[in-house]
Design a protein around this motif. Structure first.
Motif, PDB file in Angstrom:
ATOM      1  N   ASP A   1       0.951   4.108  -3.095  1.00 25.44           N
ATOM      2  CA  ASP A   1       0.250   5.327  -2.676  1.00 25.44           C
ATOM      3  C   ASP A   1       0.643   6.467  -3.612  1.00 25.44           C
ATOM      4  O   ASP A   1       1.834   6.752  -3.795  1.00 25.44           O
TER       5      ASP A   1
ATOM      6  N   ARG B   1       0.824  -1.210   0.000  1.00 24.77           N
ATOM      7  CA  ARG B   1       0.000   0.000   0.000  1.00 24.77           C
ATOM      8  C   ARG B   1       0.858   1.259   0.000  1.00 24.77           C
ATOM      9  O   ARG B   1       0.508   2.265  -0.626  1.00 24.77           O
TER      10      ARG B   1
ATOM     11  N   ARG C   1       0.664   9.543  -3.166  1.00 25.10           N
ATOM     12  CA  ARG C   1       1.392  10.611  -2.476  1.00 25.10           C
ATOM     13  C   ARG C   1       2.897  10.412  -2.527  1.00 25.10           C
ATOM     14  O   ARG C   1       3.661  11.354  -2.278  1.00 25.10           O
TER      15      ARG C   1
END
Length: 213
Positions: free
Chosen positions: A102, A98, A104
């Motif tokens: 991501d 994850r 970001r």
């Protein structure tokens, strides 16, 4: 009293939105692995900056995954070397996967207030955070390679499934509208026929992380 309460909530929400537009994340949560808070002179949380040591761990793991290594082998090496995971303990494939997927991680495309709480009385609209609010850890090219490999792994897992038509979205791309976490396919055995459905796992397991990859 109700009117005063509404005014206070409105001022609070306005302040949170303005902070987000300034590139400051208005939340008390601990930043994801790879970042950390800076603090003002008053001891208040200010901006998010890189945690250099954690960022290097993610960069190493992301490059190894993009080059074809498995998440299991990567986190196995992390654990063998005594590198603390996001929770301070061991690494697990699910959280690692994850993190490196991501958006970001690229320093771009970050949003806030995009997870709706059905029980909340006031819902703030989704806001795009300025680029750099979360400093870049992975290059866009590397992140794209990771997503491509993840998609290929998900497609291969679907072809190996005994019931692929029921689990076409099981590679971690189906996410809960409310909490944002990856969903997993389940089978509820019934006399009149099996019921296939998706739900967010309550606790991570080896089977869950394998399906997400």
């Amino acid at each position: 009293a109700e009117m005063e309460r509404e005014k206070i909530m409105d001022r609070t929400n306005t302040g949170r939105i303005n902070k987000a537009l300034e590139g400051k994340v208005p939340t008390g949560k601990k930043p994801p692995y790879g970042w950390k808070w800076t603090y003002t002179e008053n001891g208040e949380r200010d901006r998010i900056v890189l945690d250099e040591d954690q960022a290097k761990v993610l960069q190493r793991g992301a490059n190894e995954y993009a080059d074809g290594d498995s998440a299991d082998r990567i986190i196995g090496r992390f654990n063998a070397e005594g590198i603390p995971g996001p929770g301070g303990g061991k690494w697990y494939p699910g959280p690692f996967f994850r993190l490196i997927t991501d958006p970001r991680m690229t320093g771009k495309n970050a949003k806030i207030f995009d997870r709706t709480n059905k029980r909340a009385k006031n819902h703030l609209g989704e806001i795009d955070l300025p680029d750099g609010t979360y400093p870049q850890i992975l290059s866009e090219e590397l992140h794209a390679r990771i997503l491509t490999r993840a998609a290929m792994n998900a497609a291969a897992a679907t072809r190996r499934s005994s019931a692929p038509e029921q689990f076409l979205l099981r590679g971690g791309f189906a996410r809960c509208k409310y909490c944002g976490n990856a969903m997993q396919g389940y089978v509820h055995r019934k006399k009149k026929g099996d019921l296939y459905y998706y739900a967010v796992p309550r606790e991570p397991s080896a089977t869950t992380t394998q399906r997400r990859r």
